[in-house]
Design a protein around this motif. Structure first.
Motif, mmCIF file in Angstrom:
data_model
loop_
_atom_site.group_PDB
_atom_site.id
_atom_site.type_symbol
_atom_site.label_atom_id
_atom_site.label_comp_id
_atom_site.label_asym_id
_atom_site.label_seq_id
_atom_site.Cartn_x
_atom_site.Cartn_y
_atom_site.Cartn_z
ATOM 1 N N GLN A 17 92.848 72.423 30.371
ATOM 2 C CA GLN A 17 91.612 71.783 30.640
ATOM 3 C C GLN A 17 91.047 70.810 29.546
ATOM 4 O OE1 GLN A 17 89.883 75.834 32.188
ATOM 5 N NE2 GLN A 17 88.849 74.347 33.435
ATOM 6 N N HIS A 120 96.177 80.945 30.646
ATOM 7 C CA HIS A 120 95.130 80.426 31.465
ATOM 8 C C HIS A 120 95.757 79.382 32.389
ATOM 9 C CE1 HIS A 120 90.520 80.017 31.475
ATOM 10 N NE2 HIS A 120 90.927 79.357 32.160
ATOM 11 N N TRP A 121 96.776 80.095 33.233
ATOM 12 C CA TRP A 121 97.065 79.540 34.568
ATOM 13 C C TRP A 121 98.568 78.389 34.364
ATOM 14 C CZ3 TRP A 121 91.864 78.177 36.828
ATOM 15 C CH2 TRP A 121 90.991 79.398 36.709
ATOM 16 N N GLU A 166 91.769 85.669 34.398
ATOM 17 C CA GLU A 166 91.799 85.537 35.872
ATOM 18 C C GLU A 166 92.863 85.898 36.734
ATOM 19 O OE1 GLU A 166 88.967 82.294 36.906
ATOM 20 O OE2 GLU A 166 87.208 83.294 35.702
ATOM 21 N N TRP A 168 93.412 87.085 39.349
ATOM 22 C CA TRP A 168 92.959 86.916 40.609
ATOM 23 C C TRP A 168 93.244 85.324 41.226
ATOM 24 C CZ3 TRP A 168 89.728 83.562 43.745
ATOM 25 C CH2 TRP A 168 89.551 84.195 44.987
ATOM 26 N N LEU A 173 94.677 81.951 44.645
ATOM 27 C CA LEU A 173 94.582 80.519 44.923
ATOM 28 C C LEU A 173 95.877 79.788 44.844
ATOM 29 C CD1 LEU A 173 91.213 79.924 42.807
ATOM 30 C CD2 LEU A 173 91.340 80.366 45.122
ATOM 31 N N TYR A 179 95.160 76.328 46.776
ATOM 32 C CA TYR A 179 93.952 75.457 46.192
ATOM 33 C C TYR A 179 94.364 75.299 44.594
ATOM 34 C CZ TYR A 179 89.216 74.294 44.759
ATOM 35 O OH TYR A 179 88.105 73.998 44.364
ATOM 36 N N ASN A 235 87.951 87.822 36.711
ATOM 37 C CA ASN A 235 86.755 87.302 37.342
ATOM 38 C C ASN A 235 86.255 87.962 38.379
ATOM 39 O OD1 ASN A 235 89.383 86.174 38.622
ATOM 40 N ND2 ASN A 235 87.744 85.338 39.989
ATOM 41 N N TRP A 349 81.128 77.192 45.039
ATOM 42 C CA TRP A 349 80.878 78.488 45.102
ATOM 43 C C TRP A 349 80.074 79.188 44.113
ATOM 44 C CZ3 TRP A 349 81.930 80.018 40.057
ATOM 45 C CH2 TRP A 349 82.729 78.936 39.052
ATOM 46 N N GLU A 434 88.450 70.278 35.565
ATOM 47 C CA GLU A 434 87.840 71.409 36.173
ATOM 48 C C GLU A 434 88.831 71.817 37.435
ATOM 49 O OE1 GLU A 434 86.086 73.998 35.933
ATOM 50 O OE2 GLU A 434 85.551 74.524 38.004
ATOM 51 N N PHE A 443 81.414 71.475 33.301
ATOM 52 C CA PHE A 443 80.638 72.774 32.951
ATOM 53 C C PHE A 443 80.446 72.861 31.333
ATOM 54 C CE2 PHE A 443 82.507 74.392 36.930
ATOM 55 C CZ PHE A 443 81.532 75.625 37.118
#
Ligand code: GBH
Length: 476
Positions: A17, A120-121, A166, A168, A173, A179, A235, A349, A434, A443
């Motif tokens: 990010q 982180h993904w 996260e 989840w 996603l 997504y 999360n 959300w 984001e 953010f």
């Protein structure tokens, strides 16, 4: 009201990010580079290729943290900078390691405590291509353990490790709605591949085992000499019944949290998946082998909590579809009486509801036996912020109020309810990429001017946190 004397607070970010420099110093591609290149996946068609240019501005970022009074900084490591292809037999990239070693040295010299997230993904794309990435039960946990070991060895000065951010999101996603990267979904209008009814539960399972392997490695081979701690970050939103008089809605509130949080936290604290999930998902939810239970159960030194918002929950009747991941319920911003949970933000959300934070802290504390908790993310976007002139953007009173309300709710949970919360990292140090929302949703407590050399402009909220915590943390 107060927080313990050694309470740590600061800001959080994540590699993809903020870093940019996608092709610099030998970095390999991650699944997010690949995903961003698919038309229609990112709202503004952007990617993290440049982002905040933080890879090249470590000094500027540390100066910013210092000027805001931060005591801690949570950032993530880009796995594909360390092992560009990703696997345990693939070459290691010393330049990538050197970058993070120096960054941690510089943070410590500035008096800032690092919290490092390993994942982180941004999975190395090579592993997705080679064996299906998170879906591979044999290979993925071993490759993650190897990568984690490389980092534990390289950065003994880091005392707070987070394995996964996260899971989840990576699972649901990435493999149900499509997504997020790698964009698998059964919805053929969104992607060519995926089995939304099965893949997310497999990905989640493999993440848990990978987490367990990394924790075992840390505890056996690094913790005895380094003395740090390790955990996972999960999360989850707070829940309120749509109709408080309806026991089915009240029950659905717990079920919603179980499908979001306990999916991962129950195996980590108890060694089993929640009963509500097993009941709905049957054998689509994998079963832990004895060896896996031994790895996963008891694998948190602390609980990492990411928290942003709350929902009213209305139970559904009848059999849920195979791709349902919420637990046979609906999430709403209005309850039966027409009360609204909180004001709109730029994120579809997210609606602030600080009482939910206190309630969820209590829920977690009770269910998991009073664990030590770090709030590893909390923050908000602001409706229409991207379209405002800079003079207005830096006067972000909405965000100031959000932090004020949420941090006070946390202090009440700590002081009045006895929840063992030890730290708080605000999301985020600065505006950044984001994910699927691109750069239009912000953010940051710092505005980043992407049109003018990524110049940073601290907003009012940036300075507000130091004051807030100064008033709350006990002096002795
Ligand atoms: C965090 O996730 C991330 O860790 C961070 O990288 C990110 O920048 C930050 O939030 C702000 O978004 O598709 O309808 O299920 C926050 C938790 C959970 C929020 C998934 C968005 C997607 C809504 N996220 N949720 S939906």
């Amino acid at each position: 009201m107060s927080l313990p004397k050694d309470f740590l607070w600061g800001f959080a970010t994540a590699s993809y990010q903020i870093e940019g420099s996608a092709d610099v110093d030998g970095r390999g591609p991650s699944i997010w580079d690949t995903f961003c290149a698919i038309p229609g996946k990112i709202a503004d068609g952007s990617s993290g290729a440049v982002a905040c240019d933080s890879y090249k501005r470590t000094k500027e970022d540390i100066d910013l943290l210092k000027s805001l009074g931060a005591k801690a900084y949570r950032f993530s490591i880009s796995w594909s900078r360390i092992i560009p292809i990703g696997g345990r037999n693939d070459p290691i990239n010393q330049k990538g390691i050197d970058h993070y070693v120096k960054f941690v040295d510089d943070l410590l010299e500035a008096g800032i405590t690092p919290f490092i997230t390993l994942f982180h993904w941004d999975l190395p794309d090579g592993l997705d291509k080679r064996y299906g990435g998170l879906l591979n039960r044999e290979e993925f946990p071993l490759d993650f353990e190897n990568y984690a070991r490389v980092m534990f060895k390289a950065i003994p000065k880091c005392k707070h490790w987070i394995t996964f951010n996260e899971p989840w999101c990576s699972s649901i996603l990435g493999y149900n709605t499509g997504y997020f990267a790698p964009g698998h979904t059964s919805d053929r209008s969104r992607s060519a591949v995926g089995d939304s009814a099965r893949e997310p539960w497999i990905a989640g399972h493999n993440i848990l085992v990978a987490h367990g392997r990394a924790v075992k490695a840390y505890r056996e081979d690094f913790k005895p000499t380094q003395g740090g701690e390790i955990g996972i970050t999960l999360n989850g939103d707070a829940t309120l019944p749509w109709d408080p008089e309806d026991p089915a809605d009240v029950e659905a509130c717990d079920r919603k949290i179980e499908f979001a949080i306990s999916w991962f936290a129950d195996p980590i604290y108890f060694g089993t998946y929640p009963e509500s999930m097993r009941k709905q998902l049957g054998d689509r939810l994998p079963t832990f082998t004895d060896e896996e239970v031994a790895l996963v159960k008891g694998s948190n030194d602390f609980y990492g909590m990411n928290h942003y918002t709350a929902n009213y929950i209305k139970h559904k009747t009848g059999t849920p579809p195979d791709d349902d991941f919420l637990g046979n319920l609906e999430t709403l911003f209005y309850n039966k009486n027409g009360d609204c949970i909180g004001p709109e933000t730029q994120s579809f959300w997210l609606r602030p509801h600080a009482q939910g934070f206190r309630d969820l802290l209590n829920w977690l504390s009770k269910r998991y036996g009073h664990p030590k908790i770090y709030v590893t993310e909390n923050g908000t976007s602001l409706k229409g912020e991207n379209d405002m002139p800079l003079e207005k953007i830096v006067e972000d009173d909405f965000r100031v109020k959000y932090f004020n309300d949420y941090v006070n709710a946390m202090a009440k949970a700590s002081e009045e309810d006895g929840v063992d919360v030890r730290g708080y990292l605000a999301w985020s140090l600065m505006d950044n990429f984001e994910w699927a929302e691109g750069y239009e949703t912000r953010f940051g407590v710092t505005y980043v001017d992407y049109e003018h050399d990524q110049k940073r402009h601290p907003k009012k909220s940036a300075k507000s946190l130091a004051k807030l915590f100064d008033g709350l943390i006990k002096k002795e």
